[in-house]
Design a protein around this motif. Structure first.
Motif, PDB file in Angstrom:
ATOM      1  N   ASN A 247       0.499  -1.467   0.027  1.00  0.00           N
ATOM      2  CA  ASN A 247      -0.291  -0.073   0.048  1.00  0.00           C
ATOM      3  C   ASN A 247       1.008   1.286  -0.221  1.00  0.00           C
ATOM      4  OD1 ASN A 247      -2.370  -1.140   0.228  1.00  0.00           O
ATOM      5  ND2 ASN A 247      -2.072  -2.093   1.839  1.00  0.00           N
ATOM      6  N   ASN A 248       2.045   1.062   0.024  1.00  0.00           N
ATOM      7  CA  ASN A 248       2.562   2.060   0.744  1.00  0.00           C
ATOM      8  C   ASN A 248       3.489   2.390  -0.612  1.00  0.00           C
ATOM      9  OD1 ASN A 248       2.225   2.199   3.290  1.00  0.00           O
ATOM     10  ND2 ASN A 248       2.446   3.852   3.591  1.00  0.00           N
ATOM     11  N   ILE A 249       4.334   1.217  -0.740  1.00  0.00           N
ATOM     12  CA  ILE A 249       5.628   1.519  -1.214  1.00  0.00           C
ATOM     13  C   ILE A 249       5.186   0.726  -3.417  1.00  0.00           C
ATOM     14  CG2 ILE A 249       8.270   0.400  -2.060  1.00  0.00           C
ATOM     15  CD1 ILE A 249       7.868   1.722   1.003  1.00  0.00           C
ATOM     16  N   HIS A 250       4.120   0.223  -2.567  1.00  0.00           N
ATOM     17  CA  HIS A 250       3.126  -0.458  -4.477  1.00  0.00           C
ATOM     18  C   HIS A 250       4.161  -1.127  -4.282  1.00  0.00           C
ATOM     19  CE1 HIS A 250       1.542   4.311  -4.724  1.00  0.00           C
ATOM     20  NE2 HIS A 250       1.046   3.862  -3.929  1.00  0.00           N
ATOM     21  N   ILE A 251       4.398  -2.509  -3.531  1.00  0.00           N
ATOM     22  CA  ILE A 251       4.861  -3.146  -4.710  1.00  0.00           C
ATOM     23  C   ILE A 251       3.383  -4.103  -4.557  1.00  0.00           C
ATOM     24  CG2 ILE A 251       5.415  -6.087  -3.786  1.00  0.00           C
ATOM     25  CD1 ILE A 251       7.764  -3.078  -4.388  1.00  0.00           C
ATOM     26  N   SER A 252       3.553  -4.744  -5.680  1.00  0.00           N
ATOM     27  CA  SER A 252       2.669  -5.661  -5.961  1.00  0.00           C
ATOM     28  C   SER A 252       2.105  -6.881  -5.516  1.00  0.00           C
ATOM     29  CB  SER A 252       1.973  -6.206  -7.554  1.00  0.00           C
ATOM     30  OG  SER A 252       2.883  -7.549  -8.492  1.00  0.00           O
ATOM     31  N   GLN A 253       1.402  -7.579  -4.916  1.00  0.00           N
ATOM     32  CA  GLN A 253       1.419  -9.532  -4.885  1.00  0.00           C
ATOM     33  C   GLN A 253       2.100 -10.100  -5.149  1.00  0.00           C
ATOM     34  OE1 GLN A 253      -0.096 -10.553  -1.212  1.00  0.00           O
ATOM     35  NE2 GLN A 253      -1.224  -8.943  -1.325  1.00  0.00           N
ATOM     36  N   LEU A 254       2.187  -9.807  -6.715  1.00  0.00           N
ATOM     37  CA  LEU A 254       2.910 -11.161  -7.294  1.00  0.00           C
ATOM     38  C   LEU A 254       4.371 -10.724  -7.217  1.00  0.00           C
ATOM     39  CD1 LEU A 254       0.686 -11.197 -10.858  1.00  0.00           C
ATOM     40  CD2 LEU A 254       1.148 -13.389  -8.466  1.00  0.00           C
ATOM     41  N   ILE A 300      15.404   5.278   7.761  1.00  0.00           N
ATOM     42  CA  ILE A 300      15.185   5.113   6.707  1.00  0.00           C
ATOM     43  C   ILE A 300      14.209   4.503   6.081  1.00  0.00           C
ATOM     44  CG2 ILE A 300      16.346   5.091   4.073  1.00  0.00           C
ATOM     45  CD1 ILE A 300      19.305   5.071   5.293  1.00  0.00           C
ATOM     46  N   TYR A 301      13.875   3.312   6.341  1.00  0.00           N
ATOM     47  CA  TYR A 301      13.002   2.459   5.722  1.00  0.00           C
ATOM     48  C   TYR A 301      11.109   2.389   5.866  1.00  0.00           C
ATOM     49  CZ  TYR A 301       9.677  -2.041   5.109  1.00  0.00           C
ATOM     50  OH  TYR A 301       9.490  -2.999   4.279  1.00  0.00           O
ATOM     51  N   THR A 302      11.286   2.292   7.408  1.00  0.00           N
ATOM     52  CA  THR A 302      10.053   3.519   7.292  1.00  0.00           C
ATOM     53  C   THR A 302       9.876   4.687   6.943  1.00  0.00           C
ATOM     54  OG1 THR A 302      10.981   3.726   9.953  1.00  0.00           O
ATOM     55  CG2 THR A 302      10.085   1.712   9.764  1.00  0.00           C
ATOM     56  N   ASN A 303      10.562   5.598   6.939  1.00  0.00           N
ATOM     57  CA  ASN A 303       9.954   6.819   6.179  1.00  0.00           C
ATOM     58  C   ASN A 303      10.151   6.846   4.421  1.00  0.00           C
ATOM     59  OD1 ASN A 303      10.016   9.671   8.095  1.00  0.00           O
ATOM     60  ND2 ASN A 303      11.637   7.682   8.431  1.00  0.00           N
ATOM     61  N   LEU A 304      10.198   5.473   3.977  1.00  0.00           N
ATOM     62  CA  LEU A 304       9.659   5.592   2.166  1.00  0.00           C
ATOM     63  C   LEU A 304       8.679   5.980   2.088  1.00  0.00           C
ATOM     64  CD1 LEU A 304      12.180   2.217   1.806  1.00  0.00           C
ATOM     65  CD2 LEU A 304      13.017   5.578   0.854  1.00  0.00           C
ATOM     66  N   GLY A 305       8.592   6.462   0.479  1.00  0.00           N
ATOM     67  CA  GLY A 305       7.489   6.173  -0.285  1.00  0.00           C
ATOM     68  C   GLY A 305       7.740   5.525  -1.133  1.00  0.00           C
ATOM     69  N   PRO A 306       6.913   5.571  -2.519  1.00  0.00           N
ATOM     70  CA  PRO A 306       6.626   4.507  -3.687  1.00  0.00           C
ATOM     71  C   PRO A 306       8.398   4.713  -4.277  1.00  0.00           C
ATOM     72  CG  PRO A 306       5.014   5.409  -4.017  1.00  0.00           C
ATOM     73  CD  PRO A 306       5.521   6.470  -2.601  1.00  0.00           C
ATOM     74  N   VAL A 307       8.767   2.942  -4.379  1.00  0.00           N
ATOM     75  CA  VAL A 307      10.676   3.274  -4.977  1.00  0.00           C
ATOM     76  C   VAL A 307      10.418   2.343  -5.594  1.00  0.00           C
ATOM     77  CG1 VAL A 307      11.855   4.532  -2.846  1.00  0.00           C
ATOM     78  CG2 VAL A 307      11.029   2.561  -2.493  1.00  0.00           C
ATOM     79  N   PRO A 308      11.576   2.428  -6.660  1.00  0.00           N
ATOM     80  CA  PRO A 308      11.482   0.827  -8.163  1.00  0.00           C
ATOM     81  C   PRO A 308      11.265  -0.045  -6.213  1.00  0.00           C
ATOM     82  CG  PRO A 308      12.974   2.912  -8.087  1.00  0.00           C
ATOM     83  CD  PRO A 308      12.500   3.557  -7.196  1.00  0.00           C
TER      84      PRO A 308
END
Length: 415
Positions: A247-254, A300-308
């Motif tokens: 939901n935050n990083i926009h990684i898909s379930q797959l 760093i990790y917990t402050n991330l937004g969408p990244v590759p």
């Protein structure tokens, strides 16, 4: 001058079989606990759970494991460790089967409680077996192999569990664990010898008196506190890991299995190195270095937004290398604290307090983190990172105290 007297002995073929069995055993127990986190996003949507509901589902295992560990602690040194292991592992398998059969939130919650009642004691029994069968100069390597169960669950277990869940429903992930556990139970029955040497040293007639004597020992209390706080960070970060990635990083379930696969691969790489180092260099310095890495990367990790995808994979790999670099030296140092006659009780109490502290951490995380809708980003995940950082730094102080006690005990033995 003393180095020649503390050379790390080689393992016998019998010891290697025991290490393999304990590692596989830990693999199933860790996987059963950990698989619920990557299934979190699916479970919250399928069973209509809020973040606080899911926090309770995760902590239910931890609380019941903690309570059963305390209840079992008084009896832990009164029986053959093999028989005790078999009893609790059978209960763990039954609880996992009930998880697979769950059809709603309440049923899943009850199933997790049953699984925790039995599964939570297995780790402490395994640690007592390690401490009984291996000298302190071997335990770092043994812990390195056994802790590799964590990495293997990341590389194989969780991706396979997610594959099962995506193709045959989330229930199938628990069925997979139960089937594997039955095969390992057969190996325990047929390959592990009776472990009864500790029975010759018992002095307390009452199990509850034995429990009280162990809890009231001032030196033991330092170890209890250190290991309890050690678990808080993981319990706070893990439950909402998959929901954060989706939901935050926009990684898909797959794509989730790929993240867990590479994370596990990094841990699998670092564990044997840390295991060997912890038998050769200062365990406390190794722990402190791992803690420093963890604090920086977690913030760093917990402050991330969408990244590759490649960036999140790289950060997660480094983060877990830091986290696992703490586990081996801390756990190895902790095994040096108890006397042989108290080891089972000590390890049970340690495991219990670790689980209870972790359960409280998971519940707190459920209240810190918020999600407005089932697909909206998690809020306040950054606050979670700062809380974990503070707890991690405090744990460094506690492990330093454990290190001082271990050194004093080693000097007394030489004297």
């Amino acid at each position: 001058m003393e180095k020649t007297t503390i050379e790390s002995p080689a393992f016998t073929s019998h010891q290697k079989i025991i290490i393999a069995i304990l590692a596989l055993l830990q693999f199933t127990v860790i996987l059963d606990f950990m698989v619920i986190s990557p299934l979190g996003d699916i479970l919250m949507k399928t069973l209509d759970m809020t973040t606080s509901n899911f926090g309770f589902a995760v902590s239910a295992y931890a609380f019941s494991a903690g309570i059963s560990g305390l209840l079992a602690a008084g009896f832990a040194d009164k029986f053959d460790r093999k028989k005790l292991l078999i009893f609790f592992y059978i209960g763990f398998i039954i609880g996992t089967v009930f998880c697979a059969l769950s059809t709603g939130y309440i049923m899943l919650l009850m199933a997790r409680i049953v699984t925790g009642l039995f599964g939570g004691v297995i780790g402490s029994i395994s640690l007592a077996i390690v401490t009984d069968l291996f000298v302190i100069q071997q335990r770092g390597r043994v812990m390195g192999v056994i802790q590799m169960a964590f990495a293997t669950s990341q590389i194989l277990g969780i991706p396979v569990g997610l594959y099962f869940a995506n193709n045959w429903g989330w229930h199938s992930a628990f069925i997979m664990i139960a089937v594997l556990a039955v095969l390992i139970l057969i190996a325990v029955f047929t390959q592990m010898p009776a472990i009864t040497k500790h029975l010759e040293l018992q002095s307390d007639k009452s199990p509850f008196l034995h429990l009280w004597h162990t809890i009231s020992n001032k030196q033991y209390q330092v170890g209890f506190a250190a290991i309890a706080f050690l678990s808080v960070g993981g319990f706070m970060l893990q439950p909402f890991g998959s929901a954060f990635l989706v939901n935050n990083i926009h990684i898909s379930q797959l794509e989730l299995p790929m993240v867990f696969f590479f994370t596990g691969l990094s841990v699998l790489f670092i564990m044997p190195i840390i295991g060997k180092l912890s038998d050769k260099v200062s365990k406390f310095k190794l722990f402190a270095a791992g803690s420093a890495i963890s604090v920086v990367i977690i913030i760093i990790y917990t402050n991330l937004g969408p990244v590759p995808l490649w960036q999140i994979v790289g950060l997660t790999m480094i983060m877990f290398m830091g986290i696992m670099s703490r586990m081996i030296p801390a756990t190895t140092l902790n095994t040096a604290i108890p006397e042989m006659k108290d080891r089972g009780a000590y390890m049970s109490i340690t495991s219990s307090l670790q689980q209870i502290a972790g359960g409280i951490a998971a519940v707190c995380a459920g209240f810190i983190v918020h999600q407005k809708t089932k697909t909206s980003p998690l809020e306040h995940y950054d606050i979670l990172g700062y809380v974990i950082a503070v707890v991690t730094l405090f744990t460094v102080f506690l492990i330093w105290r454990v290190d001082q006690l271990a050194k004093k005990k080693a000097k007394d033995l030489i004297a």
